[in-house]
Every structure is written in structure tokens, then in C-alpha cells.
Write an enzyme that holds these catalytic residues in place. Structure first.
Site, PDB file in Angstrom:
ATOM      1  N   ASN A 194       0.809  -1.222   0.000  1.00 27.97           N
ATOM      2  CA  ASN A 194       0.000   0.000   0.000  1.00 27.97           C
ATOM      3  C   ASN A 194       0.842   1.272   0.000  1.00 27.97           C
ATOM      4  OD1 ASN A 194      -2.246  -1.530  -0.203  1.00 27.97           O
ATOM      5  ND2 ASN A 194      -2.864  -1.348   1.950  1.00 27.97           N
TER       6      ASN A 194
ATOM      7  N   ARG B 299      -8.761  -1.231  -6.653  1.00 26.34           N
ATOM      8  CA  ARG B 299      -9.170   0.082  -6.201  1.00 26.34           C
ATOM      9  C   ARG B 299      -7.999   1.058  -6.052  1.00 26.34           C
ATOM     10  NH1 ARG B 299     -13.580   2.405  -3.765  1.00 26.34           N
ATOM     11  NH2 ARG B 299     -12.795   4.138  -2.569  1.00 26.34           N
TER      12      ARG B 299
ATOM     13  N   CYS C 291     -16.600  -3.071  -3.077  1.00 27.91           N
ATOM     14  CA  CYS C 291     -16.033  -4.416  -3.061  1.00 27.91           C
ATOM     15  C   CYS C 291     -16.535  -5.127  -1.817  1.00 27.91           C
ATOM     16  CB  CYS C 291     -14.509  -4.366  -3.121  1.00 27.91           C
ATOM     17  SG  CYS C 291     -13.777  -3.636  -1.687  1.00 27.91           S
TER      18      CYS C 291
ATOM     19  N   ARG D  24     -17.212   1.778  -0.130  1.00 28.19           N
ATOM     20  CA  ARG D  24     -15.999   2.498  -0.493  1.00 28.19           C
ATOM     21  C   ARG D  24     -16.218   3.663  -1.468  1.00 28.19           C
ATOM     22  NH1 ARG D  24     -11.125  -1.707  -1.088  1.00 28.19           N
ATOM     23  NH2 ARG D  24      -9.969   0.012  -0.184  1.00 28.19           N
TER      24      ARG D  24
ATOM     25  N   ASP E   9      -6.894  -3.742   8.224  1.00 28.19           N
ATOM     26  CA  ASP E   9      -6.310  -4.791   7.379  1.00 28.19           C
ATOM     27  C   ASP E   9      -5.763  -5.971   8.190  1.00 28.19           C
ATOM     28  OD1 ASP E   9      -6.994  -3.427   5.118  1.00 28.19           O
ATOM     29  OD2 ASP E   9      -5.030  -2.508   4.822  1.00 28.19           O
TER      30      ASP E   9
ATOM     31  N   ARG F  65      -2.667 -10.985  -4.433  1.00 33.34           N
ATOM     32  CA  ARG F  65      -2.720  -9.519  -4.529  1.00 33.34           C
ATOM     33  C   ARG F  65      -1.849  -8.859  -3.466  1.00 33.34           C
ATOM     34  NH1 ARG F  65      -8.383  -7.008  -4.664  1.00 33.34           N
ATOM     35  NH2 ARG F  65      -6.926  -5.281  -4.876  1.00 33.34           N
TER      36      ARG F  65
HETATM   37  N1  EPU Z   1     -14.197   6.839   2.693  1.00 34.22           N
HETATM   38  C1  EPU Z   1     -15.182   7.743   2.438  1.00 34.22           C
HETATM   39  N2  EPU Z   1     -15.028   8.562   1.366  1.00 34.22           N
HETATM   40  C2  EPU Z   1     -13.941   8.515   0.559  1.00 34.22           C
HETATM   41  C3  EPU Z   1     -12.922   7.592   0.839  1.00 34.22           C
HETATM   42  C4  EPU Z   1     -13.082   6.754   1.920  1.00 34.22           C
HETATM   43  O1  EPU Z   1     -16.178   7.810   3.163  1.00 34.22           O
HETATM   44  O2  EPU Z   1     -13.865   9.300  -0.387  1.00 34.22           O
HETATM   45  C5  EPU Z   1     -14.335   5.936   3.850  1.00 34.22           C
HETATM   46  C6  EPU Z   1     -14.278   4.450   3.463  1.00 34.22           C
HETATM   47  O3  EPU Z   1     -15.516   3.967   3.030  1.00 34.22           O
HETATM   48  C7  EPU Z   1     -13.803   3.820   4.753  1.00 34.22           C
HETATM   49  C8  EPU Z   1     -12.861   4.878   5.306  1.00 34.22           C
HETATM   50  O4  EPU Z   1     -13.208   6.110   4.677  1.00 34.22           O
HETATM   51  O5  EPU Z   1     -14.885   3.670   5.626  1.00 34.22           O
HETATM   52  C9  EPU Z   1     -11.389   4.594   5.088  1.00 34.22           C
HETATM   53  O6  EPU Z   1     -11.138   4.294   3.732  1.00 34.22           O
HETATM   54  P1  EPU Z   1      -9.811   4.734   3.001  1.00 34.22           P
HETATM   55  O7  EPU Z   1     -10.139   5.745   1.959  1.00 34.22           O
HETATM   56  O8  EPU Z   1      -8.794   5.107   4.018  1.00 34.22           O
HETATM   57  O9  EPU Z   1      -9.388   3.391   2.275  1.00 34.22           O
HETATM   58  P2  EPU Z   1      -8.572   3.306   0.937  1.00 34.22           P
HETATM   59  O10 EPU Z   1      -7.642   4.454   0.885  1.00 34.22           O
HETATM   60  O11 EPU Z   1      -9.477   3.123  -0.216  1.00 34.22           O
HETATM   61  C10 EPU Z   1      -6.550   1.959   1.880  1.00 34.22           C
HETATM   62  C11 EPU Z   1      -5.921   0.615   1.656  1.00 34.22           C
HETATM   63  C12 EPU Z   1      -6.838  -0.478   2.164  1.00 34.22           C
HETATM   64  C13 EPU Z   1      -7.106  -0.235   3.660  1.00 34.22           C
HETATM   65  C14 EPU Z   1      -7.682   1.179   3.862  1.00 34.22           C
HETATM   66  C15 EPU Z   1      -7.862   1.533   5.315  1.00 34.22           C
HETATM   67  C16 EPU Z   1      -4.584   0.931  -0.319  1.00 34.22           C
HETATM   68  C17 EPU Z   1      -4.311   0.605  -1.736  1.00 34.22           C
HETATM   69  N3  EPU Z   1      -5.669   0.430   0.239  1.00 34.22           N
HETATM   70  O12 EPU Z   1      -7.777   1.960   1.142  1.00 34.22           O
HETATM   71  O13 EPU Z   1      -6.110  -1.701   2.022  1.00 34.22           O
HETATM   72  O14 EPU Z   1      -8.023  -1.181   4.144  1.00 34.22           O
HETATM   73  O15 EPU Z   1      -6.787   2.154   3.275  1.00 34.22           O
HETATM   74  O16 EPU Z   1      -6.664   1.472   6.004  1.00 34.22           O
HETATM   75  O17 EPU Z   1      -3.786   1.612   0.314  1.00 34.22           O
HETATM   76  C18 EPU Z   1      -5.803  -4.002   1.731  1.00 34.22           C
HETATM   77  O18 EPU Z   1      -4.591  -3.786   1.576  1.00 34.22           O
HETATM   78  O19 EPU Z   1      -6.261  -5.170   1.898  1.00 34.22           O
HETATM   79  C19 EPU Z   1      -6.744  -2.874   1.734  1.00 34.22           C
HETATM   80  C20 EPU Z   1      -8.044  -3.017   1.533  1.00 34.22           C
END
Ligand code: EPU
Length: 421
Positions: free
Chosen positions: A23, A92, A116, A121, A307, A399
Site C-alpha cells: 500500500n 481500487r 467491493c 468504499r 487490514d 494480490r
Molecule cells: N471513505 C469515504 N469517502 C472517501 C474515501 C473513503 O467515506 O472518499 C471511507 C471508506 O468507506 C472507509 C474509510 O473512509 O470507511 C477509510 O477508507 P480509506 O479511503 O482510508 O481506504 P482506501 O484508501 O481506499 C486503503 C488501503 C486499504 C485499507 C484502507 C484503510 C490501499 C491501496 N488500500 O484503502 O487496504 O483497508 O486504506 O486502512 O492503500 C488491503 O490492503 O487489503 C486494503 C483493503
């Protein structure tokens, strides 16, 4: 399609080398879109997701060369501004090309990633942040279209209903590096992967203050240059092996792993009865036979990571009592419950909580991997269980866990792949 067979109940022993952070690698690879110069990125894990990001960068006009764990990314012709559905829909993390494309080309068309199995998300925070920098954004036919004459710095609050957002912070921070003037991001994600991205951007010539804090100050610069950078170790892979050691009551050692980025887990594991400590640059994990029940709620960093929630739940299925698990980041990230119950676990959902009644033993069963971290939970359960577990759809694991089978075999686990008929 492959399935993974685990002959459970064998203690693990020895040392495992932790790979670079997936990540951190994904947004750092995307950040190379901000420069016309070559970048060398070291310690990139060879995973389906990093290969997908490589493919996306190639489709946008970069030349990407992977050699062992080093990615050399350089320009090749004109950069395109369209990130196609076929690639973005599979991962994503690819949505984080939006900020860099918009910043570099002043226009970007990026497929919406969609939801997903871990939750809906949304991307509202990404769009809010980029709009605050002056982008005109509309969504049509499943794509985000963003345009701007000149991005301009602004004060942006990026907190959402579930706290900060990792990739929204990445997108807005990357866009702000080439914006005119100063951008302040309040409630920025503090995850180590975001700090790593910020350090990479600074190595490219960006001006960023407050790295690792919820208050980021980015002063736009005219141009970014190429750089040579080493990615941090994967804290989620490190944590997965720590929990695996606790569940199988095995003493193991992690090389090049994360410790300081996993304080919330190390603290919970000490309550469970598993000691995790650093010695001569290595991380040692020393569990006790009895696993104590420990309740846990996930939060954004530095809280307990979502995670690692599924993996920790797998451990709690073997605890000597009842524990309560709540995921405040992805409240519905509980798809693993039914598969763990197929192995003899006693877990039920009540409202936002999962209530885990520890059992004496888990028993091998055919189970289905549903997402990356849920699959890791099944591996942990399978290694600790009596008998044979067959994990189907293991492509999810590819992945995010580099050389998983080899690493497990080196630790003495009885694990192999077979083709599903
Ligand atoms: N959220 C919103 N609006 C947005 C974006 C996010 O409401 O515009 C909410 C999400 O629905 C969630 C929370 O904010 O409830 C946190 O989501 P975040 O945006 O931080 O997640 P992400 O950036 O899409 C990354 C990791 C995920 C990890 C999350 C949380 C990457 C590529 N992915 O996702 O990793 O679970 O942060 O720490 O960095 C994994 O590696 O298995 C994985 C899913």
C-alpha cells in the site's frame, strides 16, 4: 484455478523475510506520473496489485521495468489521461492516478473503482479535495472527468464519516505538489504508507511539511524530478505473520519487518499472551500456549488496522473466552465470519460487533477466500486447525502476500497448491 491445501496443527519455526509495503508501493508508483524523469523504486513487492499498477502506468504511456524487487519507471512518449475501467475495476488502489494525472496534465478521466466485498468504499473525499484545488469534476458513464486550468492551493478538511482516508490523502497531496501556492490538508491520513509517499514526493523535489501527522502543508513547485527510493516494509504482512505465530503457538522471527508501525497490534498481542520484541534488528514473536480473549476495535492509524482485523479474529476463535471485535473503518468487513465458522469457530454478528466465543480447536474444511485479508485469516485458521484445509480462490492472496507458499514452507508449514478440478 489453484487452491491451497494446508495440513494444519504443525508449529512453525525459523525466520521469515518481510517484503516491501504494497500500500506504499501503489501510490508511489502512481506518483511517478508527476515527473518526466526516470524513477527507481526499490523493495517493491512482486504482487498481482503492483503488476496491475505497472500495467496501468504502461497504458498511460510510461515504460515500466520490474527486475526482482526494483521497478524502473520512465517516460515513453506522451502521457495519456484516461485510466480505463478494465484496469481500475480490478484494483481500487489504481484510483490514485487521478491526482497525479490532473496535476501533470490538467485533465484526467479515471474509471470509478466501485465497491467491493469489504464495503461500499465511496470516493467523495477524493473529489472534495481535488475540487477544493480548483478542479471541475463531473461523473459520467462510470468515469470521473476532472479538468483544471491551474490547480491552486487551498485549505482542505479531509475527514469523513469513518475518519481520514488513505488514498484520498494520497490523491490530494500528489495533486497539490504541482499546484500554485500552499495547500493545507487537515485530518490527513497518518498511515505510514502516506508518510512514505510524502517522503518519496520530497525526494522528487516536493515541499511537504507535517509528514506523518494529520496536518499536511504542501507548497506547490513548478516541476518534480526523478529519484531513487526504497519502500518501507509491509506492516500488514508483518502483522499477519505475528498473528500466525500467536495462533499456532510458534516462536518465529521476522527479518526486515515492521515493529514501530504496529504498536497497536503488539500491544493487543501482549494482552493475548504473545510477546513481540526487537532484538539485533530482528523481530521475535514468542507466544504462550493459552490464548487470552481480547476485544478490539479498528481505527485509522495509529489505531488497530482494519487490514489485520480478519487475521486477529482468526486468532480470537482459539482464545480461552469471549472477545468482541468492531471495525470502525469498514463496519461490514466481516465476510470471513461464515468461513471461519465452517472450520468450527463460534462467531456471531450483533449490530456492529462480531462476538467471538473461543473454541478449543478449529478443524480443517474446504473454505472460500473472499478478499485479501479474509484469505489471510483462513490461512492462519488452517495452520492452527486440526486436519486438512482447502482454500479456494487463492488468487486474492496473490494480490498482497509475496511468495506466501514459499515463506510458509520455509517456516515448516505443510502447505501446497493443487489445481481445482
Ligand atoms: N471513505 C469515504 N469517502 C472517501 C474515501 C473513503 O467515506 O472518499 C471511507 C471508506 O468507506 C472507509 C474509510 O473512509 O470507511 C477509510 O477508507 P480509506 O479511503 O482510508 O481506504 P482506501 O484508501 O481506499 C486503503 C488501503 C486499504 C485499507 C484502507 C484503510 C490501499 C491501496 N488500500 O484503502 O487496504 O483497508 O486504506 O486502512 O492503500 C488491503 O490492503 O487489503 C486494503 C483493503
Amino acid at each position: 484455478m489453484d487452491k491451497l491445501i494446508i495440513e494444519g496443527g504443525k508449529p512453525l519455526k525459523g525466520e521469515v523475510k518481510i517484503s516491501g509495503s504494497k500500500n506504499a508501493a501503489l501510490p508511489i508508483m502512481a506518483a511517478t506520473l508527476l515527473t518526466d524523469e526516470p524513477c527507481v523504486i526499490r523493495n517493491v513487492p512482486r504482487l498481482r496489485d503492483t503488476m496491475t499498477m505497472g500495467k496501468l502506468l504502461i497504458s498511460l504511456g510510461k515504460d515500466v521495468d520490474f527486475n526482482n524487487n526494483t521497478a524502473v519507471i520512465k517516460p515513453k512518449g506522451k502521457l495519456g489521461h484516461v485510466a480505463e475501467y478494465e484496469i481500475v475495476a480490478t484494483m481500487r488502489g489504481s484510483f490514485c492516478v487521478l491526482g497525479p494525472l490532473l496535476s501533470k496534465l490538467r485533465k484526467a478521466k479515471v474509471s470509478l473503482p466501485g465497491g467491493c466485498v469489504i464495503g461500499i468504499r465511496p470516493v467523495d473525499l477524493h473529489l472534495k479535495g481535488l475540487s477544493a484545488l480548483g478542479a471541475k469534476i463531473d461523473i459520467a458513464n462510470g468515469f470521473v472527468n476532472a479538468r483544471v486550468r491551474q490547480l491552486k492551493g487551498n485549505n482542505i478538511y479531509l475527514g469523513g464519516v469513518s475518519g481520514s482516508s488513505v488514498l484520498a490523502t494520497a490523491n490530494v497531496m500528489m495533486a497539490a505538489t504541482l499546484a500554485k501556492g500552499v495547500t493545507i490538508i487537515e485530518s490527513a491520513a497518518c498511515e505510514p504508507e502516506i508518510a512514505d509517499l510524502a517522503k518519496f514526493l520530497v525526494a522528487m523535489g516536493a515541499k511537504i511539511k507535517g509528514i506523518g501527522s494529520p496536518h499536511l502543508k504542501i507548497t506547490g513547485v513548478a516541476k518534480l524530478k526523478g529519484t531513487n527510493y526504497r519502500i518501507i516494509p509491509d506492516r500488514i504482512e508483518s502483522g499477519t505473520y505475528m498473528i500466525m505465530a500467536a495462533a499456532t503457538r510458534s516462536t518465529i522471527t521476522l527479518r526486515q519487518g515492521s515493529f514501530n508501525h504496529l504498536i497497536a497490534l503488539v500491544d493487543k498481542l501482549s494482552e493475548v499472551g504473545t510477546k513481540v520484541y526487537q532484538e539485533k534488528g530482528l523481530i521475535k514473536i514468542q507466544p504462550k500456549k493459552i490464548i487470552k480473549p481480547v476485544s478490539m476495535t479498528t481505527h485509522p492509524y495509529p489505531g488497530f488496522p482494519t487490514d489485520l482485523q480478519a487475521q486477529f479474529m482468526a486468532l480470537m476463535t482459539l482464545a480461552n473466552g469471549v472477545s468482541l471485535i468492531i471495525d470502525k473503518v469498514y463496519p461490514d468487513r466481516f465476510i470471513h465470519i461464515s468461513e471461519l465458522n465452517r472450520m468450527g469457530a463460534h462467531i456471531r454478528r450483533e449490530g456492529l460487533s462480531a462476538i467471538v466465543e473461543g473454541v478449543r480447536n478449529l478443524y480443517g474444511a474446504p473454505v472460500m477466500a473472499s478478499d485479501l485479508r479474509a484469505s489471510a485469516a483462513l490461512i492462519i485458521a488452517g495452520l492452527a486447525a486440526k486436519g486438512r484445509t482447502e482454500i479456494h480462490r487463492i488468487y486474492h492472496l496473490e494480490r498482497g502476500y509475496e511468495n506466501l507458499d514459499e515463506k510458509l514452507c520455509a517456516l515448516g508449514a505443510s502447505v501446497w497448491r493443487e489445481k481445482t478440478s
